[in-house]
Design a protein around this motif. Structure first.
Motif: not given
Lengths: 498, 1064
Positions: A198-203
């Motif tokens: 669910s946090k894929l791609g966040r910094p």
């Protein structure tokens, strides 16, 4: 009826005077942000500001159409290409301004609220990572604002009253100082490996280093011309390249995959979208898709503009990036006839060659699937080549990174012993950035920091057609008139010349 | 009708509506005159004089218990035949006490009538009680059932238009059941409601709630007051000044409209049936549009100006495609395709009657009103039961129950959104060469499926035919009022009741419609519900003191609590496998959006009192106060107090005045001052709350929350201070009567969406800032001009002016901009609030003419600033207001005032024998209207059709002129509000002509009375406005302040009604 009589009885004889306002359908902040999960909702809210309307509709006017290689069919967009735009333009400029500051406000809320909390020793790293993410997003938005508008108001705490809502402008240097401080915090406190689920791609740390490198590179150019930042950019971007596995970054083998696949290894930052969820789809393909082309969705695209034939022809024919970037021919979505640019009445020269980076045949109107590409790993390679050239001249290393990008795209590689001067190599990089990164929100930033605005005006077909003559004010966009009118601290003054 | 009943009823009410009653009485007197020749027996003669010995011409003399009677002649003489020696004669004259005389043994009866101060008076319903008009110190206008009945309307507010001074009623949409904006003495509020408080039989209505059309544009709410059948209304009293409205405290600032419904009278059951059948017809006044060939020629002309070759050339290209010549194109008249004549049918059945202890009034109504846009229709079913019961000597109970169900099939006309524009706007601009059943844009010459603004062709005919578009409203109001007489003169009153409204908005756009095509069908199913409960207790005390009871005191005081809960549910579903089921099965749609819902409560608690004092009906004083507490304000600002005071002096009741009282029969001065409030804000605005702000990560929706508003911890009431001075005059015993008022209203602590710099992260905050002034003069003047035996002419005229000015808009007096006329294309605001300017002034660029050859120097460089670098000759020339050499947003300025200089209404009642004629003229003068349609139709946009008048006069190389109404072609870039589309919206309207005939009935065939009426509504309108009708307000409704905008408005029908009223 009983209820009414009861009500009547109570009120008539015991006075209904409890006037405390009850909140039923909303969440009150007084008892919120109390868990890391609550805190995360404050971050999600920042991402929400970048959704539909900003990057697909508004931002391209300010960033894309002033490129040397772009036509546009739409009059308000033309006004950005030929600089007839005014501060009163209502379609793009106020949206970019408002949404960027909405993101900043929400980041300020998150930072302010979560800094006050303590979720327990075991959650400290998580808490700081959340603050770091808010700071990264705040820096990202200020970085866009300072490059688009120059000196802007810079709230760093969420206002709670009218007075705090009106701030004077902050100097460009001070804004960059804040951006660097935020990114340094992010670089230290963000998670140090690729995120998942669910946090894929966040910094992550690498994202912060990438942006910091980009910030330094920009500061080294116009308008600050701070030469001391170039070695810092050089070093910072090198950190990204050297540690790319740590964060799962890499150059994909296929340029097309890098553009089409969501959250691939090459994506350093993208605004994530989904067709399936209301208001979470992008209208990029719809607004910018070619007319009668089903890749713009089930009714075809609105075809707001496209690339020039000169730009198309500037690619080497083997360069696979050309036809991923734009579609010279495509099928009519009802009749199946092949439509070719300038050979069909639907595709006139002055409308440009439709973009091909964003397409979604399944979308209904404005709800597309494609994530919006903001930063890609190949940009890191090109930035490094550029910094290397600036710091050490056109070294083999500089050629190596440039060629890595070209080779992946299917273009011929440059001979490192070609004997180009530093200036000539700088031009190569500049051109390469268009071939590699067009329609990915770099155009206006590049022409401004590299002092190419006047040159771009002499090439951009809309500016040529309108007879636009370069003026220094074109280095910045005007601040939207609504801000000038409502913010007394600006004393009614816009950017010089606007 | 039996005369006895009639008289009893009139006397029971004792002059409550003397003119109306008198008129009706005369009616019957005259009617019976014709009949009495059949039954001559004994003739009574005599003279009727007043106390001063002067003859009274026109007095009625009626045989008690019959319908037989006559009138006195010019010298006060009468002659009447009676058949029964035991008969009693009743002598009636307006403003005098009734006298009865037995005829037994007499043939000469002379009568001296005494002036009756009481009967000169109407009774006016004020808050928590009634007052005689002569005792009023405040400013109150009244409209009677008769005035309402004369106009066939869906809702009574439309019948009030032009009827009362100081009350301006604008119909927001002319669709059947369309909403109105009512403003009493101008506009006070920016943020919220400028509508008056409506009180029905003592129940103060909550703010209207209606299911919205959600994302489909700001389409207007339907009429909020149409749940009341206009013919159930007995009287409407409009409280205007602070003295009259302060008893309603925080809700009184916009005036109060007090409605009293009819009730039964003692006697046998009376049944009446009232049917109306009307035809609603297409009005004249539509401007002519281009035909197909001209439209095509214009496209090629435009192409030529862009340096392209004409493409409608009659040639065949290499692909074998033939391009026809302009004259080969046909013409579809799109207005013909969407307009039709409609039928309006209404039937009302009323039963009323009662005994000494109780009375009842039961009325049912069914109304169906077809609009002139095909398929639009308003339907209402309504039932009302009013009961009065005297439970005991000391306790009486008064019950009102009203249930109404309305179905409104709508059109979205005038909803002001180009992408989802309504059929009227689409019919204006639609390509005339398309056939009436054309669905999509053709790939015409340049392949434009849509304009650059993204607008699709929307076939207005199919839009009306295919789209389901309905609003359903169900209203219930139940109200119980009990009165205990505790002591003589002291009453304890309890009122309790509830009002519930359920509203549903269903819209389905099939996949073949412009709005549904992109989404493969789209359904909206939205609901709103409101439950409002009221409980009030108050004491009333009446006492006369002193010698001859010359001091009269009247005290009222009480407590009230009103609780309001509103719920909303909004859903939207797209992508339907079939269009067949529409909103009845939204579950089959493949793309559903997360529904939204809300629940909001709001409560007001109040304490109030009023004291009236008068000395010998000469000197009056009134003090009123109300303390209101409301949940919507900040925790330290919950309560507000609203006091008022008024004095009156009836000079004509002074002894020294008696000498001239025969000429000047009434002279009264009034003065009042007070404060009222408005709680114009939606709930929850003083609190900081978090709104949902979810976003997608990795294709999953993740919860996000962010502050959705900036809290204002000091949010409080708006306060309106009003002073009023008034003068009441009557001459010749009320034969000519007049009332004048001058008022000054200042609203402070204005609740406003105070604009914030967007760099704060917000666009606005609600705060108390700014002030607005309204001042004006009102006069109403009436006369019984002709009062002869057979012919009577009564007339009254009202005239009012209101000047408003914005005094302040908060700390830095920044301008406040209204909504743009359309959501996506005319994006600059059309209205502005600016200090020193009138409310909601029209705003935009000023057009100083057209660009001329002389505006360029020898090198072809413009010598004037250009808008968007448009150098086209004949284009609109924008004025460089700030003289900085370029046209920027800063050059926008005030370009019009949508507020009228004055409004008036002129009513005439003519009666001759059994015939009567009502002619009602209404006018609004001096207001500006922004005709946004002209931006599309008179601007040379070749993707839209154009007005023929523009085409014929447009600027061309051979027709060079400087008239901004007729620019050259190629104005695509100028879709912005500006002065060339601002017009004078003044109009004078022959609003209503009603012809009535009371059919004389002989014998008792069960029918008590029969009246036939023929009414024409909106028969003639005198205006210079170029649009279809100048009474427009597409941005009205939903409590918004913008006004004076015409944009594809629903055309106003003319109505011809045949009515039949039968009494049994």
């Amino acid at each position: 009826m009983n209820k009414i009589l009861y009500f009547a009885f109570i009120c008539a004889f015991f006075s209904c005077t409890d006037l405390e306002e009850e909140v039923f359908s909303r969440v009150s902040p007084s008892n919120f942000y109390n868990t890391p999960e609550d805190a995360d909702t404050a971050i999600i809210a920042i991402y929400q500001t970048m959704n539909r309307g900003l990057f697909d509709a508004a931002m391209p006017s300010l960033v894309f159409v002033a490129s040397p290689h772009v036509w546009t069919r739409v009059s308000y967009r033309k006004s950005y290409a030929n600089y007839t735009v005014t501060a009163a333009e209502t379609r793009s400029n106020p949206s970019v301004w408002r949404k960027s500051y909405e993101a900043i406000f929400r980041a300020n809320v998150a930072i302010g609220e979560i800094e006050k909390k303590f979720y327990g020793d075991g959650y400290e790293a998580e808490r700081l990572a959340i603050i770091a993410e808010a700071k990264w997003l705040r820096a990202f938005n200020y970085f866009n604002l300072v490059r688009l508008y120059g000196e802007v108001p810079m709230p760093t705490v969420a206002t709670s009253d009218i007075e705090g809502a009106r701030l004077p402008r902050t100097s460009i240097a001070n804004i960059y100082e804040q951006i660097i401080a935020d990114l340094k915090y992010a670089e230290t406190n963000l998670p140090d490996r690729k995120r998942t689920d669910s946090k894929l791609g966040r910094p992550v740390v690498g994202t912060a280093k990438f942006l910091l490198g980009k910030v330094y590179l920009t500061m080294a150019g116009l308008p600050l011309n701070d030469a001391s930042k170039m070695p810092m950019a050089h070093a910072k971007i090198k950190e990204v390249i050297d540690n790319k596995e740590q964060w799962g970054y890499d150059l994909l083998d296929s340029y097309e995959d890098a553009i089409r696949i969501e959250n691939n290894a090459e994506r350093i930052f993208s605004v994530q979208q989904s067709r399936a969820i209301e208001a979470q789809g992008t209208q990029m393909a719809f607004v910018w898709g070619g007319k009668w082309w089903n890749r713009g969705g089930k009714s075809g695209g609105q075809y707001h503009g496209g690339f020039t034939k000169d730009f198309y022809d500037s690619y080497e024919p083997t360069d696979e990036r050309r036809d991923v970037t734009m579609a010279l021919t495509y099928e009519h979505f009802r009749t199946g006839k092949t439509l070719t640019y300038m050979e069909t009445r639907q595709l006139q020269e002055a409308s440009g060659i439709p973009q091909n980076k964003y397409n979604d045949p399944e979308q209904l109107c404005c709800n597309g699937q494609n994530d919006i590409i903001v930063y890609r790993y190949s940009d890191a390679l090109l930035m490094y080549a550029e910094a290397e050239n600036e710091v050490n001249g056109p070294t083999t290393t500089a050629y190596q990174y440039l060629n890595e990008v070209r080779a992946r795209g299917g273009a011929s590689t440059y001979d490192a012993s070609g004997g180009l001067s530093q200036d000539e190599f700088r031009e190569l990089i500049y051109k390469e950035r268009f071939w590699e990164l067009s329609f990915e929100f770099h155009e206006v930033y590049d022409i401004r920091r590299l002092g190419k605005v006047e040159e771009a005006i002499s090439i951009n077909p809309e500016a040529v057609k309108a007879g636009t003559v370069y003026e220094p004010r074109y280095e910045l966009w005007p601040i939207p008139v609504s801000e000038i009118q409502t913010n007394i601290e600006l004393n009614g003054k816009n950017n010089p010349g606007w | 009708m039996k005369k006895k009943e009639f008289l009893t009823r009139q006397r029971a009410k004792n002059g409550k509506r003397p003119y109306g009653a008198f008129m009706m009485l005369l009616f019957f007197a005259l009617l019976l005159n014709a009949q009495n020749m059949y039954s001559q027996d004994k003739t009574i003669t005599g003279t009727v004089i007043d106390e001063a010995g002067m003859p009274l011409p026109g007095a009625s003399v009626i045989i008690k218990g019959t319908t037989i009677g006559t009138q006195t002649d010019f010298d006060g003489n009468y002659s009447l035949s009676v058949t029964n020696d035991s008969a009693t004669l009743v002598f009636l004259y307006i403003g005098y006490t009734v006298i009865e005389q037995s005829v037994a043994g007499k043939s000469l009866i002379n009568v001296t009538l005494k002036e009756d101060a009481e009967s000169l008076d109407e009774v006016v319903v004020v808050g928590y009680g009634t007052q005689k008009r002569s005792d009023l110190t405040g400013s109150v206008a009244s409209v009677t059932a008769k005035d309402i009945a004369v106009t066939p309307v869906v809702s009574f507010d439309l019948a009030l238009q032009g009827r009362a001074a100081g009350v301006q009623i604008t119909s927001n949409s002319a669709e059947p059941g369309g909403g109105t904006s009512i403003s009493i003495r101008g506009s006070n509020s920016v943020l919220g409601n400028n509508e008056p408080l409506i009180v029905i039989d003592g129940y103060a209505l909550p703010e209207n709630v209606e299911a919205t059309s959600g994302a489909e544009g700001h389409s207007q709410p339907t009429n909020a007051l149409s749940f009341i059948n206009p013919s159930d209304i007995e009287s409407v009293d409009i409280l205007k000044d602070a003295s009259a409205t302060a008893i309603y405290g925080s809700r009184g600032a916009n005036g109060v409209i007090v409605i009293t419904t009819k009730s039964g009278a003692e006697g046998k059951a009376k049944v009446s049936v009232f049917t109306e059948t009307a035809i609603t017809t297409i009005p004249p006044g539509f401007a002519e549009l281009l035909d197909g060939p001209t439209f095509i020629r214009l496209k090629d002309e435009n192409r030529a100006l862009r340096g392209q070759d004409p493409i409608y050339n009659g040639e065949t290209d290499e692909d074998g495609n033939y391009s026809p010549l302009p004259e080969e194109f046909g013409t579809t008249n799109w207005l013909d395709e969407i307009l039709n004549h409609g039928i309006r049918k209404s039937a009302t059945l009323t039963v009323s009657g009662g005994s000494k202890e109780s009375s009842y009034f039961l009325s049912t109504n069914f109304l169906q009103n077809e609009g002139i846009l095909k398929g639009t229709k308003y339907q209402r079913g309504n039932i009302r039961l009013n009961l009065k019961t005297k439970v005991s000597k000391r306790f009486s109970l008064n019950t009102q129950i009203n249930y109404s169900r309305v179905k409104n099939q709508r059109s979205n006309a005038g909803n002001g959104v180009v992408v989802a524009s309504g059929p009227v706007f689409n019919a204006y601009k639609a390509n005339p060469t398309y056939g009436p059943n054309q669905q999509f844009n053709e790939e015409d010459g340049d392949g434009d499926i849509s304009g650059e603004d993204g607008t699709l062709f929307q076939n207005p005919k199919l839009q009306l035919q295919n789209n389901d578009n309905g609003t359903w409203n169900e209203d219930i109001i139940i109200n119980l009022r009990g009165k205990f007489t505790l002591l003589k003169g002291l009453d304890f009153n309890v009122t309790t009741g509830f009002k519930s409204k359920n509203s549903r908005r269903e819209q389905y756009f099939p996949s073949i419609s412009g709005q549904g095509e992109r989404t493969n069908g789209k359904a909206l199913y939205n609901m709103a519900g409101n439950v409002n409960m009221l409980v009030e207790t108050f004491l009333k005390y009446n006492k006369s003191l002193g010698s001859r009871k010359s001091h009269k005191i009247n005290l009222t005081g009480g407590y009230s609590f009103q609780d309001n809960t509103t719920r909303n549910l909004n859903t939207r579903v797209e992508n339907f496998p079939t269009d067949a089921l529409g909103t009845d099965a939204i579950g089959i749609g493949l793309e559903g959006y997360i529904p939204t819902s809300s629940k909001i409560t709001k409560s007001i608690a109040s304490f109030y009192f009023r004291s009236n004092y008068n000395y010998k009906s000469k000197y009056y004083a009134t003090f009123t106060g109300r303390a209101d507490g409301s949940t919507v304000f900040a925790s330290n600002q919950k309560w507000g107090f609203f006091p008022s005071g008024a004095v009156g002096w009836t000079v004509s009741n002074e002894e020294f005045f008696q000498g001239i009282s025969r000429v000047v029969s009434n002279l009264k001065f009034r003065a009042s001052y007070g404060i009222t409030g408005s709680q114009a804000i939606p709930p929850l605005r003083s609190l900081s709350i978090l709104g949902p702000a979810s976003a997608v990560i990795n294709d999953q929706l993740q919860a996000g929350f962010a502050p959705s508003q900036l809290a204002n911890a000091n949010l409080e009431w708006e306060k309106t201070t009003q002073s009023d001075i008034g003068l009441d005059l009557a001459f010749f015993k009320g034969r000519i009567y007049s009332s004048m008022d001058y008022y000054l209203k200042t609203t402070n602590d204005l609740l406003m969406n105070f604009p914030l710099p967007n760099s704060s992260g917000f666009t606005s905050i609600i705060s108390n800032t700014g002030s607005i002034e309204n001042k004006g003069f009102e006069i109403s003047l009436g006369a019984h001009i002709i009062q002869s035996r057979k012919f009577r002419w009564n007339t009254n005229i009202n005239y009012s002016t209101n000047k408003n000015k914005i005094l302040s808009l908060g700390p830095n007096d920044a301008d406040i901009f209204g909504r743009p006329p359309s959501g996506n294309i005319v994006k600059l605001p059309s209205n502005i609030l600016r200090v020193g300017e009138p409310f909601a002034a029209l705003y935009g660029f000023e057009i100083s003419g057209l660009i001329q050859e002389s505006d360029f120097d020898a090198d072809g460089n413009a010598t004037i600033p250009l808008y968007g670098n448009d150098k086209t000759l004949g284009s609109w020339k924008f004025k460089d207001v700030d003289e900085d050499g370029i046209i920027t947003a800063a050059d926008r300025t005030i370009i019009g005032d949508p507020n009228p200089d004055f409004t008036f209404g002129w009513n005439n009642d003519f009666t001759y024998d059994n015939f009567s004629l009502n002619i009602f003229i209404q006018g609004v003068i001096g207001n500006d209207v922004m005709n946004v349609d002209r931006l599309f139709l008179a601007s040379g946009r070749d993707i839209d059709n154009s007005l023929l008048s523009w085409y014929n006069n447009r600027y061309t190389a051979t027709n060079q002129h400087n008239d901004a109404r007729y620019p050259s072609v190629n104005q695509q870039g100028s879709l912005t509000p500006h002065s060339a589309i601002v017009e004078d919206g003044s109009y004078v309207r022959l609003k209503n002509v009603a012809f009535n005939y009371n059919v004389p009935l002989k014998g008792s065939n069960g029918i008590r009375s029969m009246r036939v009426s023929l009414t024409a509504t909106n028969l003639l309108t005198f205006t210079n406005y170029s649009g279809n009708d100048p009474e427009v307000n597409v941005l009205g409704g939903r409590n918004r302040w913008e006004r004076g905008i015409d944009y594809g408005s629903y055309p106003r029908a003319q109505t011809f009604t045949l009515g039949l009223n039968l009494g049994f």
